[in-house]
Design a protein around this motif. Structure first.
Motif, mmCIF file in Angstrom:
data_model
loop_
_atom_site.group_PDB
_atom_site.id
_atom_site.type_symbol
_atom_site.label_atom_id
_atom_site.label_comp_id
_atom_site.label_asym_id
_atom_site.label_seq_id
_atom_site.Cartn_x
_atom_site.Cartn_y
_atom_site.Cartn_z
ATOM 1 N N PHE A 2 0.825 -1.213 0.000
ATOM 2 C CA PHE A 2 0.000 0.000 0.000
ATOM 3 C C PHE A 2 0.864 1.270 0.000
ATOM 4 O O PHE A 2 0.483 2.268 -0.594
ATOM 5 C CB PHE A 2 -1.012 -0.035 1.154
ATOM 6 N N TYR A 9 -2.924 5.658 -6.231
ATOM 7 C CA TYR A 9 -4.128 4.961 -5.759
ATOM 8 C C TYR A 9 -5.421 5.691 -6.151
ATOM 9 O O TYR A 9 -6.350 5.090 -6.679
ATOM 10 C CB TYR A 9 -4.043 4.774 -4.235
ATOM 11 N N ARG A 25 -18.848 5.953 -1.391
ATOM 12 C CA ARG A 25 -18.367 6.396 -0.080
ATOM 13 C C ARG A 25 -19.393 7.312 0.591
ATOM 14 O O ARG A 25 -19.573 7.267 1.798
ATOM 15 C CB ARG A 25 -17.025 7.108 -0.215
ATOM 16 N N ALA A 44 -8.545 1.638 8.191
ATOM 17 C CA ALA A 44 -7.909 1.346 6.898
ATOM 18 C C ALA A 44 -8.258 2.468 5.913
ATOM 19 O O ALA A 44 -8.684 2.230 4.785
ATOM 20 C CB ALA A 44 -8.327 -0.016 6.362
ATOM 21 N N THR A 45 -8.065 3.682 6.372
ATOM 22 C CA THR A 45 -8.574 4.881 5.679
ATOM 23 C C THR A 45 -7.891 5.164 4.346
ATOM 24 O O THR A 45 -8.431 5.870 3.499
ATOM 25 C CB THR A 45 -8.458 6.114 6.620
ATOM 26 N N GLY A 46 -6.687 4.624 4.155
ATOM 27 C CA GLY A 46 -5.976 4.850 2.892
ATOM 28 C C GLY A 46 -5.731 6.320 2.660
ATOM 29 O O GLY A 46 -5.240 7.046 3.546
ATOM 30 N N ASP A 68 -4.702 4.037 9.633
ATOM 31 C CA ASP A 68 -4.177 3.116 8.620
ATOM 32 C C ASP A 68 -2.782 2.662 9.053
ATOM 33 O O ASP A 68 -2.133 3.338 9.851
ATOM 34 C CB ASP A 68 -4.078 3.811 7.254
ATOM 35 N N PHE A 69 -2.328 1.505 8.521
ATOM 36 C CA PHE A 69 -0.960 1.097 8.860
ATOM 37 C C PHE A 69 0.044 1.395 7.744
ATOM 38 O O PHE A 69 1.198 0.967 7.822
ATOM 39 C CB PHE A 69 -0.890 -0.348 9.367
ATOM 40 N N GLY A 92 -2.305 3.045 12.740
ATOM 41 C CA GLY A 92 -2.901 2.035 13.616
ATOM 42 C C GLY A 92 -3.164 0.758 12.853
ATOM 43 O O GLY A 92 -3.409 0.782 11.646
ATOM 44 N N ASN A 93 -3.071 -0.366 13.556
ATOM 45 C CA ASN A 93 -3.402 -1.671 12.978
ATOM 46 C C ASN A 93 -4.870 -1.960 13.261
ATOM 47 O O ASN A 93 -5.295 -1.954 14.423
ATOM 48 C CB ASN A 93 -2.501 -2.738 13.623
ATOM 49 N N ALA A 94 -5.633 -2.224 12.202
ATOM 50 C CA ALA A 94 -7.062 -2.470 12.346
ATOM 51 C C ALA A 94 -7.356 -3.673 13.249
ATOM 52 O O ALA A 94 -8.445 -3.775 13.814
ATOM 53 C CB ALA A 94 -7.668 -2.714 10.962
ATOM 54 N N GLY A 110 -13.711 1.237 4.271
ATOM 55 C CA GLY A 110 -14.016 1.234 2.838
ATOM 56 C C GLY A 110 -12.933 0.511 2.063
ATOM 57 O O GLY A 110 -11.771 0.933 2.083
ATOM 58 N N PHE A 111 -13.279 -0.564 1.424
ATOM 59 C CA PHE A 111 -12.353 -1.340 0.587
ATOM 60 C C PHE A 111 -11.108 -1.769 1.373
ATOM 61 O O PHE A 111 -10.027 -1.932 0.790
ATOM 62 C CB PHE A 111 -11.943 -0.540 -0.666
HETATM 63 C C1 LIG Z 1 -7.714 -0.663 -0.848
HETATM 64 S S1 LIG Z 1 -7.154 0.480 0.361
HETATM 65 C C2 LIG Z 1 -8.639 1.304 0.856
HETATM 66 C C3 LIG Z 1 -8.391 2.718 1.280
HETATM 67 C C4 LIG Z 1 -9.619 3.575 1.592
HETATM 68 N N1 LIG Z 1 -10.341 3.123 2.751
HETATM 69 C C5 LIG Z 1 -10.548 3.749 0.433
HETATM 70 O O1 LIG Z 1 -11.757 3.740 0.647
HETATM 71 O O2 LIG Z 1 -10.084 3.938 -0.687
HETATM 72 C C6 LIG Z 1 -6.875 -0.581 1.721
HETATM 73 C C7 LIG Z 1 -6.204 0.115 2.894
HETATM 74 O O3 LIG Z 1 -6.252 -0.764 4.006
HETATM 75 C C8 LIG Z 1 -5.082 -0.580 4.763
HETATM 76 N N2 LIG Z 1 -4.962 -1.757 5.636
HETATM 77 C C9 LIG Z 1 -5.023 -3.059 5.280
HETATM 78 N N3 LIG Z 1 -4.927 -3.852 6.365
HETATM 79 C C10 LIG Z 1 -4.798 -3.020 7.436
HETATM 80 C C11 LIG Z 1 -4.638 -3.229 8.821
HETATM 81 N N4 LIG Z 1 -4.586 -4.448 9.345
HETATM 82 N N5 LIG Z 1 -4.542 -2.159 9.622
HETATM 83 C C12 LIG Z 1 -4.576 -0.900 9.105
HETATM 84 N N6 LIG Z 1 -4.705 -0.628 7.793
HETATM 85 C C13 LIG Z 1 -4.826 -1.682 6.972
HETATM 86 C C14 LIG Z 1 -3.994 -0.427 3.711
HETATM 87 O O4 LIG Z 1 -2.836 0.188 4.204
HETATM 88 C C15 LIG Z 1 -4.726 0.436 2.675
HETATM 89 O O5 LIG Z 1 -4.515 1.809 2.883
#
Ligand SMILES: C[S@@+](CC[C@H](N)C(=O)[O-])C[C@H]1O[C@@H](n2cnc3c(N)ncnc32)[C@H](O)[C@@H]1O
Length: 220
Positions: A2, A9, A25, A44-46, A68-69, A92-94, A110-111
């Motif tokens: 990521f 992205y 969204r 996992a806000t991206g 997000d991580f 942060g780790n989800a 989201g995603f």
């Molecule tokens: C496909 S992107 C989605 C981003 C955003 N939420 C969106 O709607 O476009 C997935 C995101 O999940 C995050 N992610 C995946 N596993 C995670 C975890 N265990 N903890 C935190 N973030 C996580 C990734 O770093 C990435 O930014």
């Protein structure tokens, strides 16, 4: 991965969905049912689009945390939201959210859920940090089962998306994408997983011809 794709992205999302991802969204943020003064978490806000949507609803008296991580993703989100008040971007780790129980009015993802290495744990963490009566919302891509959409989806996702990824200079990430969608539970099974975390009133909406699923539930 990521961190690597963070720079392109947003463009890839707009190309792959013809810009429709913004509307999805918005619908996810509506399902979170937050209003002025509320506190919401986007896991996992991206690059932060869903968190920004929540921020519009909670206003200047509320607070949104985008977690997000991936530091690369968070950096993009920070730049994008430079003028938006009341929004914090936190690493942060989800699967181990660094927040006390009942500290938000709603949590969204989201995603992101399909990337959790332990889906049930990630969902349980979201439910844990939301107060009773608050909402948990999951926006995800799902696999349509009926033609003609299932045929279109398979061509688009299995052939064209990996090809687009090659142009974006990250073929691995965009071959991972269809794989991650295929192994993710379908709408019914995801609804069951949300119920097992103890949420009530679990419902889901399928949109975009059955390609997008919006699940929501209320914390007991
Ligand atoms: C496909 S992107 C989605 C981003 C955003 N939420 C969106 O709607 O476009 C997935 C995101 O999940 C995050 N992610 C995946 N596993 C995670 C975890 N265990 N903890 C935190 N973030 C996580 C990734 O770093 C990435 O930014």
């Amino acid at each position: 991965m990521f961190d690597r794709i963070s720079g392109f992205y947003d463009v890839m999302n707009s190309v792959m969905t013809a810009g429709l991802h913004h509307r999805w969204r918005e619908r996810a943020a509506d399902l979170a049912r937050v209003g002025p003064g509320d506190r919401a978490l986007d896991v996992a806000t991206g690059t932060g689009d869903l968190a920004l949507e929540l921020a519009r609803r909670v206003g200047a008296d509320g607070e949104v945390v985008g977690s997000d991580f991936s530091q690369g993703m968070l950096e993009r989100a920070r730049t994008k939201a430079a003028d938006t008040p009341g929004i914090e971007w936190e690493w942060g780790n989800a699967l181990e959210l660094p927040y006390p129980d009942d500290s938000f009015d709603a949590a969204t993802v989201g995603f992101g859920a399909r990337n959790f290495s332990d889906l049930e744990r990630g969902l349980a963490e979201m439910a844990r940090v939301v107060r009773p009566g608050g909402r948990v919302v999951v926006l995800e891509i799902t696999t349509p089962t009926r033609p003609p959409l299932s045929t279109f989806f398979s061509i688009w996702f299995d052939r064209l998306v990996p090809l687009l990824g090659r142009f974006a200079a990250d073929p691995e990430a965009y071959t991972y994408l269809p794989k991650s969608v295929k192994r993710f539970p379908g709408p019914e099974a995801l609804g069951g997983a949300l119920q097992r975390t103890g949420l009530t009133d679990v419902r889901w909406i399928l949109t975009a011809g059955g390609i997008i699923a919006l699940h929501s539930g209320t914390v007991r």
